[in-house]
Design an enzyme around this catalytic site. Structure first.
Site, PDB file in Angstrom:
ATOM      1  N   HIS A 104       3.248  -3.698   6.531  1.00 50.88           N
ATOM      2  CA  HIS A 104       2.169  -2.731   6.365  1.00 50.88           C
ATOM      3  C   HIS A 104       2.250  -1.662   7.453  1.00 50.88           C
ATOM      4  O   HIS A 104       3.181  -1.625   8.252  1.00 50.88           O
ATOM      5  CB  HIS A 104       0.807  -3.431   6.446  1.00 50.88           C
ATOM      6  CG  HIS A 104       0.522  -4.365   5.320  1.00 50.88           C
ATOM      7  ND1 HIS A 104      -0.577  -4.227   4.503  1.00 50.88           N
ATOM      8  CD2 HIS A 104       1.181  -5.466   4.871  1.00 50.88           C
ATOM      9  CE1 HIS A 104      -0.582  -5.193   3.599  1.00 50.88           C
ATOM     10  NE2 HIS A 104       0.478  -5.958   3.801  1.00 50.88           N
ATOM     11  N   GLU A 140       2.003  -5.351  10.761  1.00 53.79           N
ATOM     12  CA  GLU A 140       1.574  -3.952  10.859  1.00 53.79           C
ATOM     13  C   GLU A 140       2.563  -3.256  11.790  1.00 53.79           C
ATOM     14  O   GLU A 140       2.688  -3.603  12.966  1.00 53.79           O
ATOM     15  CB  GLU A 140       0.156  -3.862  11.420  1.00 53.79           C
ATOM     16  CG  GLU A 140      -0.902  -4.560  10.565  1.00 53.79           C
ATOM     17  CD  GLU A 140      -1.324  -3.742   9.360  1.00 53.79           C
ATOM     18  OE1 GLU A 140      -0.983  -2.535   9.312  1.00 53.79           O
ATOM     19  OE2 GLU A 140      -1.994  -4.293   8.467  1.00 53.79           O
ATOM     20  N   HIS A 196       0.874  -1.172   0.000  1.00 52.21           N
ATOM     21  CA  HIS A 196       0.000   0.000   0.000  1.00 52.21           C
ATOM     22  C   HIS A 196       0.913   1.224   0.000  1.00 52.21           C
ATOM     23  O   HIS A 196       1.731   1.394   0.910  1.00 52.21           O
ATOM     24  CB  HIS A 196      -0.922  -0.008   1.218  1.00 52.21           C
ATOM     25  CG  HIS A 196      -1.930  -1.115   1.185  1.00 52.21           C
ATOM     26  ND1 HIS A 196      -2.291  -1.835   2.298  1.00 52.21           N
ATOM     27  CD2 HIS A 196      -2.648  -1.626   0.153  1.00 52.21           C
ATOM     28  CE1 HIS A 196      -3.190  -2.746   1.965  1.00 52.21           C
ATOM     29  NE2 HIS A 196      -3.422  -2.643   0.667  1.00 52.21           N
TER      30      HIS A 196
END
Length: 644
Positions: free
Chosen positions: A379, A471, A247
């Protein structure tokens, strides 16, 4: 069929009014050569599609005998360049467009036209021909490498030099700092490439950079590799990949991998026993940015100003972590069928009919060429480690624990990261990620939130690779002053995770003559997920501590069964080889209840995009789906693009 965008239709209608050169004019199927190749009057280049070439002067007539800018703009060749990146869904973009511009708007210097280099054309054709084959399109005649291009002895130039724009320019380190100095800053695309290449040059004996493909906007997806023999797979040396920035606005992972590359190089040169042992026994691949186009959007807003979604998707507005084939749904179907194989699931053909990002294709091709064992995708947006499956076994349930057959191993992998991360282990529930504290800062992906098309599920169900998702923090685009602290928190977890690739067993599968058996299946009783041997017959099977019954089998051979005990503190993979004896007579025997080949037999080679897979049904079936882009050109339609 796909309707052409309105803007493209407008361009095509304008083009129909004035044709360019067509191959029918030439007995050999091309257009006449041009005297402009020797001398010419240089004029300003004013073609919008070619506005980003490395020169600003061209000449008429062109190599295709177009005698004016208007003639070029109305030609079918120029129209093709304008829409080719849409037809090929970003593949070979902008390379093909820049190469075509070098022919349609030749470079003019000092009253002479310079032709593009033949070797550049040849290399690009070799790389891009499969993309044309996939949509049943012939290679454009005006990109004939032997006809419109020349050699270095004739003063040719590289029309793709702009793609490296500034990437070869070395940036000096701040004065007084040693080569081992790491700048804990955000890196632009060009800066990232320079740092990776400089690092590979410093550690050339253990490192190299390579590209796995291009983003939709044409940026290289650059990987830096570390190994005792960079560039080649070594027998029984496991392969690990770490991927950041899937992303575009989640940038901490991108920076962590840039820093990690420099750290591995420096520590190896400084003689760190741990790093030397890791790099001498493991082949490590770091892809800091899987979505460099999205990063540019996010970086334009800057740290602290970036929205939650700005730059998340790629240049096609696709979420790359929703763009992989949904094999999890097929797994759930197969898991309920007795005897059905539920690993190495093939990519369904209908997947290719949708919009598949070039970045996604690059990852899948990468996975086909290297036998990866372990992977992590980095991420941002929370502080937790998640593991497959990411898609709920009951699709209507947005949150539901949905384990893989290797759930125990996946939890060990997730804990290998979380348990040495100081913030993930912080006991405060008010911190970032505090809601995962009672779970040990790890969670099953579908138990967190369910989604399809994720990269981790695809890795597990289509290949031998186990991938987790990390994350790194609640700030997707952290300010620069926070980067050093984030690195300090993640350096040890990254190293600890990579070392986990040496857990379980590894070995060779050979026949009685010592010849390796590729694609042999390694089964573990009680775990309904097989892995397969690499082309050299070597394999790696990640396993938790305990006693395991391991079976090796391949078509035409008797199976071999061994009992393996993995001690709890064993940190190096145990060596377990198998020698398979050929079957004498009768059908192959399988262990009761473990055949798992009823619906698919032996594993197929990993799927490539089938030729013509994106060719949609057309009326009458006589023309490929993309022909509708050119129907308005009437008699000047580019029939030279048709294969039949």
């Amino acid at each position: 069929m796909r309707p052409p965008p309105p803007l493209l239709l407008t361009m095509l209608v304008l083009a129909a009014a004035r044709p360019g050169c067509e191959p029918a004019w030439d007995p050999e199927g091309g257009c006449p050569g041009s005297a402009a190749a020797d001398s010419a009057m240089c004029v300003d280049l004013q073609l919008q599609t070619c506005s980003d070439v490395t020169y600003n002067r061209t000449a008429f007539p062109t190599l295709l005998q177009h005698r004016s800018r208007e003639a070029v703009e109305s030609s079918s060749e120029y129209i093709l360049l304008s829409v080719l990146h849409h037809l090929l869904e970003g593949q070979c973009n902008p390379d093909l467009r820049l190469l075509g511009c070098a022919v349609l708007a030749p470079r003019c210097e000092g009253g002479r036209v310079r032709r593009p280099c033949r070797h550049v054309c040849g290399a690009l054709r070799e790389a891009c021909q499969p993309a044309f084959d996939a949509i049943d399109m012939a290679w454009p005649y005006f990109l004939d490498c032997g006809r419109y291009f020349s050699g270095p002895e004739e003063g040719c130039y590289d029309p793709l030099e702009k793609l490296r724009g500034g990437l070869d320019i070395e940036e000096a380190l701040p004065s007084g700092h040693p080569p081992t100095f790491i700048q804990f800053t955000h890196h632009s695309y060009a800066q990232m490439v320079r740092v990776l290449r400089r690092t590979a040059a410093r550690c050339a004996h253990i490192s190299k950079t390579y590209s796995i493909g291009r983003s939709f906007d044409g940026r290289d997806l650059l990987v830096i590799e570390f190994s005792s023999r960079p560039g080649q797979h070594e027998l029984m040396e496991p392969e690990v990949k770490l991927i950041g920035n899937i992303h575009g606005n989640e940038v901490a992972g991108r920076e962590m991998l840039i820093y990690l590359a420099q750290y591995l190089c420096s520590e190896y040169l400084l003689g760190s026993p741990r790093i030397q042992r890791l790099l001498n026994t493991t082949r490590i691949h770091l892809l800091p940015s899987m979505n460099p186009d999205g990063y540019e959007v996010a970086a334009a807003e800057g740290a602290g100003y970036n929205g939650w979604t700005s730059g998340r998707q790629n240049a096609q507005n696709l979420d790359l972590n929703r763009n992989f084939p949904d094999l999890t749904s097929e797994y759930y179907r197969l898991a309920s069928v007795r005897g059905a194989r539920s690993d190495h699931i093939a990519i369904p053909q209908h997947y290719w009919w949708g919009k598949v990002a070039p970045e996604t294709k690059a990852i899948m091709k990468w996975m086909r060429t290297i036998p990866f064992v372990l992977s992590a995708s980095l991420h941002g947006g929370d502080l937790v480690v998640s593991y497959p499956f990411d898609f709920s076994k009951h699709p209507q349930e947005e949150k539901m624990f949905s384990p893989t057959p290797d759930d125990k191993m996946f939890k060990l992998l997730a804990r290998a990261y979380a348990d040495v991360h100081p913030m993930m282990m912080d006991r405060s529930e008010n911190r970032c990620g505090g809601n995962f504290l009672k779970r040990g800062s790890i969670i099953n992906g579908a138990d967190w939130y369910s989604f399809t098309g994720g990269m981790s599920d695809f890795n597990y169900l289509h290949s031998n690779c186990f991938e987790i998702t990390v994350e790194l923090g609640c700030m997707k685009f952290p300010p620069e002053e926070a980067l050093y602290t984030i690195w300090q928190h993640n350096k040890e977890p990254l190293l600890n995770f990579m070392e986990m690739v040496h857990r379980g067993i590894k070995g060779m599968v050979m026949d009685k003559f010592g010849k390796p058996v590729k694609n042999a299946r390694i089964l573990v009783k009680g775990i309904r997920h097989d892995i397969t041997t690499a082309p050299d017959g070597d394999y790696w099977r990640l396993l938790p501590p305990g006693a395991h019954i391991v079976i090796a089998q391949a078509p035409g051979y008797s199976k071999v069964i061994k009992k393996v005990i993995i001690p709890a503190r064993m940190k190096r993979a145990g060596r377990v080889d198998f020698i398979l004896q050929p079957l004498r007579t009768g059908p192959q025997k399988f262990l009761p209840g473990s055949r798992r080949g009823g619906l698919g037999g032996e594993p197929q080679e990993p799927d490539e995009e089938p030729l013509g897979a994106r060719r949609q049904p057309t009326t009458g079936g006589s023309k490929p789906w993309w022909w509708s882009y050119f129907t308005s050109l009437g008699q000047h339609q580019p029939r030279w693009l048709l294969k039949y």
